[in-house]
Structures are given as C-alpha cells and as structure tokens.
Design a protein around this motif. Structure first.
Motif, PDB file in Angstrom:
ATOM      1  N   GLU A  93       5.617   9.049  -1.892  1.00  0.00           N
ATOM      2  CA  GLU A  93       4.950   7.930  -1.248  1.00  0.00           C
ATOM      3  C   GLU A  93       5.920   6.798  -0.941  1.00  0.00           C
ATOM      4  OE1 GLU A  93       0.554   8.217  -3.350  1.00  0.00           O
ATOM      5  OE2 GLU A  93       2.009   6.769  -4.126  1.00  0.00           O
ATOM      6  N   VAL A  94       5.775   6.239   0.259  1.00  0.00           N
ATOM      7  CA  VAL A  94       6.507   5.037   0.638  1.00  0.00           C
ATOM      8  C   VAL A  94       5.539   3.870   0.485  1.00  0.00           C
ATOM      9  CG1 VAL A  94       7.632   3.806   2.540  1.00  0.00           C
ATOM     10  CG2 VAL A  94       7.987   6.258   2.284  1.00  0.00           C
ATOM     11  N   GLU A  95       5.972   2.798  -0.167  1.00  0.00           N
ATOM     12  CA  GLU A  95       5.134   1.606  -0.306  1.00  0.00           C
ATOM     13  C   GLU A  95       5.495   0.623   0.802  1.00  0.00           C
ATOM     14  OE1 GLU A  95       4.910  -0.096  -4.225  1.00  0.00           O
ATOM     15  OE2 GLU A  95       5.199   1.874  -5.142  1.00  0.00           O
ATOM     16  N   VAL A  96       4.455   0.087   1.455  1.00  0.00           N
ATOM     17  CA  VAL A  96       4.642  -0.804   2.603  1.00  0.00           C
ATOM     18  C   VAL A  96       3.728  -2.014   2.458  1.00  0.00           C
ATOM     19  CG1 VAL A  96       4.584  -0.978   5.124  1.00  0.00           C
ATOM     20  CG2 VAL A  96       5.081   1.226   4.058  1.00  0.00           C
ATOM     21  N   SER A  97       4.258  -3.201   2.756  1.00  0.00           N
ATOM     22  CA  SER A  97       3.434  -4.406   2.739  1.00  0.00           C
ATOM     23  C   SER A  97       2.506  -4.409   3.954  1.00  0.00           C
ATOM     24  CB  SER A  97       4.310  -5.658   2.726  1.00  0.00           C
ATOM     25  OG  SER A  97       5.118  -5.710   3.889  1.00  0.00           O
ATOM     26  N   THR A  98       1.360  -5.079   3.810  1.00  0.00           N
ATOM     27  CA  THR A  98       0.343  -5.029   4.860  1.00  0.00           C
ATOM     28  C   THR A  98       0.108  -6.352   5.580  1.00  0.00           C
ATOM     29  OG1 THR A  98      -1.390  -5.426   3.228  1.00  0.00           O
ATOM     30  CG2 THR A  98      -0.896  -3.116   3.754  1.00  0.00           C
ATOM     31  N   ASP A  99       0.739  -7.435   5.157  1.00  0.00           N
ATOM     32  CA  ASP A  99       0.525  -8.727   5.799  1.00  0.00           C
ATOM     33  C   ASP A  99       1.378  -8.805   7.066  1.00  0.00           C
ATOM     34  OD1 ASP A  99       0.271 -11.353   6.631  1.00  0.00           O
ATOM     35  OD2 ASP A  99       0.518 -12.208   4.625  1.00  0.00           O
ATOM     36  N   LYS A 128       7.441 -10.651   7.468  1.00  0.00           N
ATOM     37  CA  LYS A 128       8.377  -9.531   7.587  1.00  0.00           C
ATOM     38  C   LYS A 128       7.955  -8.439   6.611  1.00  0.00           C
ATOM     39  CE  LYS A 128      13.228  -8.364   6.796  1.00  0.00           C
ATOM     40  NZ  LYS A 128      14.544  -8.903   6.404  1.00  0.00           N
ATOM     41  N   PRO A 129       7.915  -7.198   7.072  1.00  0.00           N
ATOM     42  CA  PRO A 129       7.493  -6.122   6.173  1.00  0.00           C
ATOM     43  C   PRO A 129       8.469  -5.894   5.027  1.00  0.00           C
ATOM     44  CG  PRO A 129       7.980  -5.285   8.379  1.00  0.00           C
ATOM     45  CD  PRO A 129       8.206  -6.746   8.402  1.00  0.00           C
ATOM     46  N   ALA A 130       7.909  -5.433   3.926  1.00  0.00           N
ATOM     47  CA  ALA A 130       8.693  -4.999   2.777  1.00  0.00           C
ATOM     48  C   ALA A 130       8.368  -3.527   2.550  1.00  0.00           C
ATOM     49  CB  ALA A 130       8.337  -5.813   1.543  1.00  0.00           C
ATOM     50  N   VAL A 131       9.362  -2.781   2.107  1.00  0.00           N
ATOM     51  CA  VAL A 131       9.207  -1.342   1.897  1.00  0.00           C
ATOM     52  C   VAL A 131       9.889  -0.947   0.602  1.00  0.00           C
ATOM     53  CG1 VAL A 131      10.052   0.899   2.733  1.00  0.00           C
ATOM     54  CG2 VAL A 131       8.970  -0.647   4.314  1.00  0.00           C
ATOM     55  N   LYS A 132       9.287   0.000  -0.093  1.00  0.00           N
ATOM     56  CA  LYS A 132       9.942   0.634  -1.239  1.00  0.00           C
ATOM     57  C   LYS A 132      10.063   2.118  -0.901  1.00  0.00           C
ATOM     58  CE  LYS A 132       9.951   1.361  -6.148  1.00  0.00           C
ATOM     59  NZ  LYS A 132       9.154   2.065  -7.105  1.00  0.00           N
ATOM     60  N   VAL A 133      11.318   2.554  -0.699  1.00  0.00           N
ATOM     61  CA  VAL A 133      11.596   3.946  -0.365  1.00  0.00           C
ATOM     62  C   VAL A 133      11.610   4.763  -1.652  1.00  0.00           C
ATOM     63  CG1 VAL A 133      13.259   5.523   0.685  1.00  0.00           C
ATOM     64  CG2 VAL A 133      12.933   3.234   1.656  1.00  0.00           C
ATOM     65  N   PRO A 134      10.897   5.892  -1.680  1.00  0.00           N
ATOM     66  CA  PRO A 134      10.811   6.685  -2.914  1.00  0.00           C
ATOM     67  C   PRO A 134      12.064   7.505  -3.180  1.00  0.00           C
ATOM     68  CG  PRO A 134       9.661   7.799  -1.145  1.00  0.00           C
ATOM     69  CD  PRO A 134      10.132   6.478  -0.577  1.00  0.00           C
ATOM     70  N   THR A 152       0.855  -1.172   0.000  1.00  0.00           N
ATOM     71  CA  THR A 152       0.000   0.000   0.000  1.00  0.00           C
ATOM     72  C   THR A 152       0.896   1.228   0.000  1.00  0.00           C
ATOM     73  OG1 THR A 152      -1.934   1.017   1.041  1.00  0.00           O
ATOM     74  CG2 THR A 152      -0.254   0.205   2.523  1.00  0.00           C
ATOM     75  N   ALA A 153       0.454   2.289  -0.660  1.00  0.00           N
ATOM     76  CA  ALA A 153       1.237   3.518  -0.743  1.00  0.00           C
ATOM     77  C   ALA A 153       0.814   4.470   0.370  1.00  0.00           C
ATOM     78  CB  ALA A 153       1.051   4.175  -2.098  1.00  0.00           C
ATOM     79  N   VAL A 154       1.794   5.010   1.080  1.00  0.00           N
ATOM     80  CA  VAL A 154       1.553   5.973   2.143  1.00  0.00           C
ATOM     81  C   VAL A 154       2.190   7.289   1.718  1.00  0.00           C
ATOM     82  CG1 VAL A 154       1.933   6.529   4.572  1.00  0.00           C
ATOM     83  CG2 VAL A 154       1.585   4.142   3.883  1.00  0.00           C
ATOM     84  N   GLU A 155       1.369   8.320   1.599  1.00  0.00           N
ATOM     85  CA  GLU A 155       1.881   9.623   1.170  1.00  0.00           C
ATOM     86  C   GLU A 155       2.596  10.309   2.330  1.00  0.00           C
ATOM     87  OE1 GLU A 155       0.428  12.905  -1.876  1.00  0.00           O
ATOM     88  OE2 GLU A 155      -0.821  12.870  -0.070  1.00  0.00           O
ATOM     89  N   ILE A 156       3.891  10.531   2.155  1.00  0.00           N
ATOM     90  CA  ILE A 156       4.727  11.170   3.156  1.00  0.00           C
ATOM     91  C   ILE A 156       4.631  12.692   3.015  1.00  0.00           C
ATOM     92  CG2 ILE A 156       7.098  11.403   4.003  1.00  0.00           C
ATOM     93  CD1 ILE A 156       5.913   8.633   4.421  1.00  0.00           C
ATOM     94  N   SER A 157       4.625  13.146   1.787  1.00  0.00           N
ATOM     95  CA  SER A 157       4.444  14.553   1.448  1.00  0.00           C
ATOM     96  C   SER A 157       3.887  14.579   0.027  1.00  0.00           C
ATOM     97  CB  SER A 157       5.772  15.313   1.544  1.00  0.00           C
ATOM     98  OG  SER A 157       6.730  14.765   0.671  1.00  0.00           O
ATOM     99  N   GLU A 158       3.525  15.727  -0.447  1.00  0.00           N
ATOM    100  CA  GLU A 158       2.907  15.812  -1.775  1.00  0.00           C
ATOM    101  C   GLU A 158       3.807  15.178  -2.833  1.00  0.00           C
ATOM    102  OE1 GLU A 158       1.160  19.134  -4.847  1.00  0.00           O
ATOM    103  OE2 GLU A 158       1.219  19.605  -2.710  1.00  0.00           O
ATOM    104  N   GLY A 159       3.286  14.156  -3.499  1.00  0.00           N
ATOM    105  CA  GLY A 159       4.022  13.477  -4.563  1.00  0.00           C
ATOM    106  C   GLY A 159       5.090  12.512  -4.080  1.00  0.00           C
ATOM    107  N   LEU A 208       7.172   4.478  10.407  1.00  0.00           N
ATOM    108  CA  LEU A 208       7.871   5.610  11.012  1.00  0.00           C
ATOM    109  C   LEU A 208       8.956   6.079  10.047  1.00  0.00           C
ATOM    110  CD1 LEU A 208       8.528   4.234  14.627  1.00  0.00           C
ATOM    111  CD2 LEU A 208       6.648   5.713  13.881  1.00  0.00           C
ATOM    112  N   VAL A 209       8.942   7.353   9.708  1.00  0.00           N
ATOM    113  CA  VAL A 209      10.035   7.953   8.944  1.00  0.00           C
ATOM    114  C   VAL A 209      10.672   8.960   9.896  1.00  0.00           C
ATOM    115  CG1 VAL A 209      10.731   9.199   6.874  1.00  0.00           C
ATOM    116  CG2 VAL A 209       8.794   7.608   6.771  1.00  0.00           C
ATOM    117  N   ILE A 210      11.918   8.683  10.257  1.00  0.00           N
ATOM    118  CA  ILE A 210      12.574   9.383  11.358  1.00  0.00           C
ATOM    119  C   ILE A 210      13.722  10.237  10.840  1.00  0.00           C
ATOM    120  CG2 ILE A 210      13.807   9.045  13.532  1.00  0.00           C
ATOM    121  CD1 ILE A 210      12.284   6.360  13.800  1.00  0.00           C
ATOM    122  N   PRO A 211      13.632  11.561  11.023  1.00  0.00           N
ATOM    123  CA  PRO A 211      14.729  12.432  10.580  1.00  0.00           C
ATOM    124  C   PRO A 211      15.970  12.213  11.449  1.00  0.00           C
ATOM    125  CG  PRO A 211      13.146  13.694  11.867  1.00  0.00           C
ATOM    126  CD  PRO A 211      12.565  12.313  11.704  1.00  0.00           C
TER     127      PRO A 211
END
Length: 145
Positions: free
Chosen positions: A11-17, A21-27, A2-9, A109-112
């Motif tokens: 999105e980080v993609e995250v698995s939902t099962d 183990k989670p999978a992520v696609k960093v934009p 699923t795509a999670v909008e971090i800011s306009e345009g 969590l996206v942590i600066p």
C-alpha cells in the motif's frame, strides 16, 4: 493519509487535502510492473480525453528511495499543462495515466520504468530503471475548472 493498495499487501499512503502539496509514504515492497492509476480523491468536473489540454498540480517520488524529486507546488504552485493528452511531451505514464481523470481528482500514478525514464534515468535526479510515484491534482480540462 489514506492507504491505496497497489498489490496484495503493498500500500502507498497518500494525503487527501487537495489544498495542500501532497504527501506520500512509499512502501517497502516490490513496485508494480504495469502502470497503476487510481483516484485518491474523486472530482466531479470535466473528464480528460485524448487530445485535451489538462492543467495539473503534481508531486513526484522515487519508489526505491521514497525521496521526492519534483513538484509543481515547489515552484509557487504554478499549474503544469499536459497537452495534448495522449501525446503530450511528458513521460508516457502521464499520457496514459491521466486519461479518464476528472477536474477535482487527486490521482495516484505508479509508473514503471518503461513508461517513465527507462534505463537512461533523468539528469542525475531519477536513477536508471526507477519506478516513479506521482500524485496529480487535476485543475482544469480545456480551460474549464
């Protein structure tokens, strides 16, 4: 995923099962300057408050490279305890980002860097001034699942 909008345009993609183990696609966009915390899956269990003992599974990635650097899932899926929440001996982004989470949540969590490892980085695994991406599954709060 699923795509999670971090800011306009952006999105980080995250698995939902949550059984896997989670999978992520960093934009390929600029990371947020502030802590970003949002559920990808909503749980219905006990809410985590300051001072609570929170048991989680997690996986972490570097924003700049998209590479994973740590995951409890890779150590036999042994839960990791964050206690006491708010002042636990973890990076501040976890203490702040897990407040209000519920048992059953899968939270992005996206942590600066200022709430992560800052200019020092961590043990040659996390670069200095790196933004961190974590997917955290909340398993229990104060021993209640």
């Amino acid at each position: 995923m699923t795509a999670v909008e971090i800011s306009e345009g952006c999105e980080v993609e995250v698995s939902t099962d949550t059984a896997l183990k989670p999978a992520v696609k960093v934009p390929d966009c600029d990371p947020p300057a502030e802590l970003f915390a949002q559920n990808v899956v909503d749980g219905e269990g006990t809410e985590a408050k300051a001072g609570d003992a929170v048991s989680v599974q997690y996986a972490g990635w570097s924003w700049s490279t998209g590479a994973g650097f740590d995951a409890s899932w890779d150590r036999g899926a042994q839960p990791f305890d964050v206690t006491p929440l708010g002042s636990a001996p973890v990076i501040q982004g976890w203490n702040d980002g897990l407040l209000g989470a519920h048992v059953g949540d899968r939270r992005l969590l996206v942590i600066p860097p200022a709430l992560g490892y800052g200019s020092a980085g961590a043990g040659g695994v996390i670069a200095p001034n790196e933004t961190l991406v974590f997917v955290v599954d909340v398993l229990a709060v104060n021993g209640q699942s």
